[in-house]
Scaffold this active site. Structure first.
Site, PDB file in Angstrom:
ATOM      1  N   GLU A  43       0.821  -1.201   0.000  1.00 23.90           N
ATOM      2  CA  GLU A  43       0.000   0.000   0.000  1.00 23.90           C
ATOM      3  C   GLU A  43       0.860   1.259   0.000  1.00 23.90           C
ATOM      4  O   GLU A  43       0.581   2.215  -0.726  1.00 23.90           O
ATOM      5  CB  GLU A  43      -0.943   0.004   1.215  1.00 23.90           C
ATOM      6  CG  GLU A  43      -2.090  -0.985   1.131  1.00 23.90           C
ATOM      7  CD  GLU A  43      -3.080  -0.670   0.025  1.00 23.90           C
ATOM      8  OE1 GLU A  43      -3.247   0.525  -0.309  1.00 23.90           O
ATOM      9  OE2 GLU A  43      -3.683  -1.612  -0.512  1.00 23.90           O
ATOM     10  N   TYR A  45       8.406   9.851  -2.686  1.00 24.98           N
ATOM     11  CA  TYR A  45       8.986  10.594  -1.574  1.00 24.98           C
ATOM     12  C   TYR A  45       9.660   9.672  -0.565  1.00 24.98           C
ATOM     13  O   TYR A  45       9.056   8.694  -0.088  1.00 24.98           O
ATOM     14  CB  TYR A  45       7.906  11.419  -0.862  1.00 24.98           C
ATOM     15  CG  TYR A  45       7.289  12.484  -1.725  1.00 24.98           C
ATOM     16  CD1 TYR A  45       8.060  13.549  -2.197  1.00 24.98           C
ATOM     17  CD2 TYR A  45       5.950  12.427  -2.084  1.00 24.98           C
ATOM     18  CE1 TYR A  45       7.500  14.534  -2.995  1.00 24.98           C
ATOM     19  CE2 TYR A  45       5.376  13.415  -2.886  1.00 24.98           C
ATOM     20  CZ  TYR A  45       6.157  14.458  -3.342  1.00 24.98           C
ATOM     21  OH  TYR A  45       5.601  15.423  -4.138  1.00 24.98           O
ATOM     22  N   TYR A  70      -6.994   6.106   4.594  1.00 18.92           N
ATOM     23  CA  TYR A  70      -7.124   5.201   3.448  1.00 18.92           C
ATOM     24  C   TYR A  70      -6.261   3.955   3.633  1.00 18.92           C
ATOM     25  O   TYR A  70      -6.735   2.818   3.471  1.00 18.92           O
ATOM     26  CB  TYR A  70      -6.732   5.911   2.148  1.00 18.92           C
ATOM     27  CG  TYR A  70      -6.748   4.973   0.965  1.00 18.92           C
ATOM     28  CD1 TYR A  70      -7.926   4.737   0.260  1.00 18.92           C
ATOM     29  CD2 TYR A  70      -5.602   4.278   0.591  1.00 18.92           C
ATOM     30  CE1 TYR A  70      -7.952   3.837  -0.795  1.00 18.92           C
ATOM     31  CE2 TYR A  70      -5.616   3.379  -0.462  1.00 18.92           C
ATOM     32  CZ  TYR A  70      -6.798   3.167  -1.151  1.00 18.92           C
ATOM     33  OH  TYR A  70      -6.818   2.258  -2.187  1.00 18.92           O
ATOM     34  N   ASP A 106     -10.932   4.912  -3.460  1.00 23.03           N
ATOM     35  CA  ASP A 106      -9.823   5.587  -4.132  1.00 23.03           C
ATOM     36  C   ASP A 106     -10.340   6.221  -5.411  1.00 23.03           C
ATOM     37  O   ASP A 106     -11.554   6.261  -5.659  1.00 23.03           O
ATOM     38  CB  ASP A 106      -8.669   4.609  -4.403  1.00 23.03           C
ATOM     39  CG  ASP A 106      -9.032   3.512  -5.401  1.00 23.03           C
ATOM     40  OD1 ASP A 106     -10.203   3.461  -5.864  1.00 23.03           O
ATOM     41  OD2 ASP A 106      -8.153   2.703  -5.733  1.00 23.03           O
ATOM     42  N   CYS A 129     -16.153  -1.227 -21.228  1.00 26.18           N
ATOM     43  CA  CYS A 129     -17.314  -1.900 -20.647  1.00 26.18           C
ATOM     44  C   CYS A 129     -17.550  -3.287 -21.257  1.00 26.18           C
ATOM     45  O   CYS A 129     -17.569  -4.300 -20.546  1.00 26.18           O
ATOM     46  CB  CYS A 129     -18.563  -1.049 -20.838  1.00 26.18           C
ATOM     47  SG  CYS A 129     -18.355   0.696 -20.471  1.00 26.18           S
ATOM     48  N   CYS A 150     -17.942  -5.754 -18.182  1.00 26.49           N
ATOM     49  CA  CYS A 150     -18.336  -5.099 -16.933  1.00 26.49           C
ATOM     50  C   CYS A 150     -19.634  -5.701 -16.388  1.00 26.49           C
ATOM     51  O   CYS A 150     -20.647  -5.752 -17.096  1.00 26.49           O
ATOM     52  CB  CYS A 150     -18.523  -3.597 -17.151  1.00 26.49           C
ATOM     53  SG  CYS A 150     -19.185  -2.765 -15.679  1.00 26.49           S
ATOM     54  N   CYS A 162     -25.756   0.427 -14.941  1.00 25.09           N
ATOM     55  CA  CYS A 162     -24.883   1.595 -14.954  1.00 25.09           C
ATOM     56  C   CYS A 162     -25.477   2.776 -15.724  1.00 25.09           C
ATOM     57  O   CYS A 162     -25.829   2.657 -16.901  1.00 25.09           O
ATOM     58  CB  CYS A 162     -23.529   1.218 -15.558  1.00 25.09           C
ATOM     59  SG  CYS A 162     -22.389   2.601 -15.717  1.00 25.09           S
TER      60      CYS A 162
END
Length: 307
Positions: A47, A94, A132, A150, A206, A211, A217
């Site tokens: 993560e 970072y 998160y 997310d 899709c 999907c 949807c």
């Protein structure tokens, strides 16, 4: 949310919506090493590495990192400068993330006896672990998290649920948690994140990715695929993707249709250059993608969704 299905289309059954997504995910998803473990340390490493790094680069770095520091105790005992140097050498963003990860490992060893806490609230006490990441570790390691929200998940929800578009501050977390089956955060969060990463990309795939939410949807029904991270609407009206979607929706409604009855349900101007030959080609494309089956019977071609 007063009713878990408040934000779904009126004809959508929450159980079917959930089942469709999980079945799609289990039928074939991208394989990442951190999806094959419930070790909290390994999941935390993945993560932190994934925060601003392409997954293709993360896979190699993840393997190298765990070869060098295979347990949380190993990382806690490591020289911090070596951990930071590793981070920099692998272009993982970072360097302070490496520092925080090393510090968090020390906390787990010193404050928790080497065992990770299993709740999002406790995990947030670890250095550098925000809401998160804490929720992701709780979900994927302990099946004890809330819905992960997310960028990919926001894109899925924004496109799928019409009401989200009508508010200045969409309640993404509320809706995501209402959709998630209770006590199933591990598979659900993996599944909906995979949906956003594979089928509901910035440029949607899709039909190509099958999907599982096309039936409900809003974006698929209307052709409006805008999203928070997709400010311009892709061309859809009259596109091949639009007609592929109509074939799938018609077969979802009627189970099986001969071409002669399917065609008029796909386009009002069915015939001529957009007649049977055109439809056969469209159906053949869908069959190649594993979405439909076509069978010659009684002198006609009958088409149905692949089961």
């Amino acid at each position: 949310m007063s009713d878990q299905s408040d934000h779904l289309p009126a004809d959508a059954d929450l159980g079917r919506v959930r089942e469709a997504l999980v079945e799609w995910y289990e039928a074939g998803h991208r394989e990442f090493p951190w999806r094959r473990t419930d070790d909290a340390y390994r999941i935390l490493v993945s993560e932190v590495m994934s925060q601003q790094t392409q997954l293709s680069r993360v896979e190699e770095a993840y393997a190298d990192f765990l070869d060098r520091w295979p347990t949380v105790a190993d990382l806690a005992a490591a020289d911090r400068g070596e951990v930071v140097a590793f981070w920099s050498d692998h272009s993982l963003g970072y360097n302070n993330r490496a520092t925080y990860l090393h510090e968090a490992a020390g906390q787990v060893v010193d404050e928790y006896g080497g065992e990770f806490p299993d709740s999002p609230a406790e995990l947030e006490e670890l250095m550098g672990v925000g809401p998160y990441t804490a929720n992701a570790v709780a979900s994927f390691a302990f099946d004890n998290g809330n819905a992960v929200v997310d960028t990919n998940v926001k894109r899925v929800l924004y496109r799928a649920i019409a009401e989200i578009r009508n508010t200045e501050d969409p309640p993404y977390e509320e809706i995501a948690n209402a959709l998630m089956p209770s006590g199933e955060s591990r598979i659900w969060n993996n599944a909906i994140m995979e949906l956003g990463g594979v089928a509901c990309q910035k440029t949607p795939r899709c039909d190509e990715e099958g999907c599982p939410w096309r039936e409900w949807c809003h974006a698929y029904q209307t052709g409006d695929f805008t999203a928070p991270d997709v400010p311009t609407q892709p061309s859809f009206e009259g596109s091949r993707r639009q007609f592929r979607g109509r074939v799938v929706r018609a077969l979802g409604e009627y189970d099986e249709l001969p071409l002669s009855k399917l065609g008029p349900r796909v386009r009002v101007d069915y015939g001529g250059d957009t007649g049977e030959a055109w439809l056969r080609e469209l159906v053949a494309d869908l069959a190649d993608d594993g979405l439909v089956d076509a069978e010659e019977r009684d002198g006609e071609t009958h088409v149905r969704l692949t089961r």
